[in-house]
Design an enzyme around this catalytic site. Structure first.
Site, PDB file in Angstrom:
ATOM      1  N   SER A  84      -0.411   2.062 -10.381  1.00 55.28           N
ATOM      2  CA  SER A  84      -1.376   1.533  -9.431  1.00 55.28           C
ATOM      3  C   SER A  84      -1.071   2.245  -8.128  1.00 55.28           C
ATOM      4  CB  SER A  84      -1.213   0.023  -9.261  1.00 55.28           C
ATOM      5  OG  SER A  84      -2.132  -0.449  -8.293  1.00 55.28           O
ATOM      6  N   SER A  85      -2.070   2.914  -7.605  1.00 56.03           N
ATOM      7  CA  SER A  85      -1.872   3.710  -6.393  1.00 56.03           C
ATOM      8  C   SER A  85      -1.318   2.867  -5.270  1.00 56.03           C
ATOM      9  CB  SER A  85      -3.196   4.318  -5.946  1.00 56.03           C
ATOM     10  OG  SER A  85      -3.675   5.205  -6.913  1.00 56.03           O
ATOM     11  N   SER A  86      -0.591   3.526  -4.418  1.00 54.49           N
ATOM     12  CA  SER A  86      -0.087   2.863  -3.218  1.00 54.49           C
ATOM     13  C   SER A  86      -1.228   2.782  -2.207  1.00 54.49           C
ATOM     14  CB  SER A  86       1.084   3.641  -2.639  1.00 54.49           C
ATOM     15  OG  SER A  86       0.620   4.821  -2.028  1.00 54.49           O
TER      16      SER A  86
END
Length: 153
Positions: free
Chosen positions: A65-67
């Site tokens: 999950s992207s930052s």
């Protein structure tokens, strides 16, 4: 507990897109180590401002999950409501939800059918069922073209 949102992004809570078990890299005694964290291990079970690995396959990190640093990618798109965006790599669905919250018409492609199914469930549960998610992304999404913007995560 308050929803986890980020000032640079639309108010899309990231928590519903994160599975119970995740992996992060932590500095332990000067060494980077992979640490497994579980939702049931305490009130804060993952760092809210870091990328989070959400899937392992044969010991290799396959999905994350992207930052919130994704805000810079999304900001660079200079989206206007109604633009059609092709997202390459659905991951957990959180980026697609952010794009949809900004008014984009989102077509997201994912090559892993299992990951796509989970992302689709996440998007529906969070109220973003209008995102078009293609679970066999190796074949592309030409039928939905043209696109105003493309984002590869």
């Amino acid at each position: 507990m308050q929803p986890v949102t980020f000032p640079e992004l639309p108010p899309v809570d990231r928590r519903p897109f994160i599975p119970d078990d995740v992996w992060v890299v932590a500095n332990m005694g000067g060494r980077s180590c992979r640490v497994t964290m579980t939702r049931w291990g305490g009130s804060v079970w993952w760092p809210v401002d870091d990328s989070i690995t959400t899937s392992l396959k044969d010991g290799v990190w396959t999905v994350s999950s992207s930052s919130p640093a994704a805000a810079s990618m999304i900001g660079a798109l200079r989206l206007e409501p109604g633009m059609r965006v092709l997202e390459i790599g659905t991951e957990t669905g959180w980026n697609a939800a952010c794009l949809a919250a900004l008014g984009a018409e989102v077509v997201s492609v994912e090559i892993d059918a299992v990951i796509a199914a989970q992302a689709r469930a996440n998007l529906h549960a969070a109220g973003y069922g209008r995102v078009t998610l293609i679970g066999d992304g190796e074949r592309g999404a030409a039928g939905y073209a043209p696109y105003d913007r493309v984002l590869a995560t």
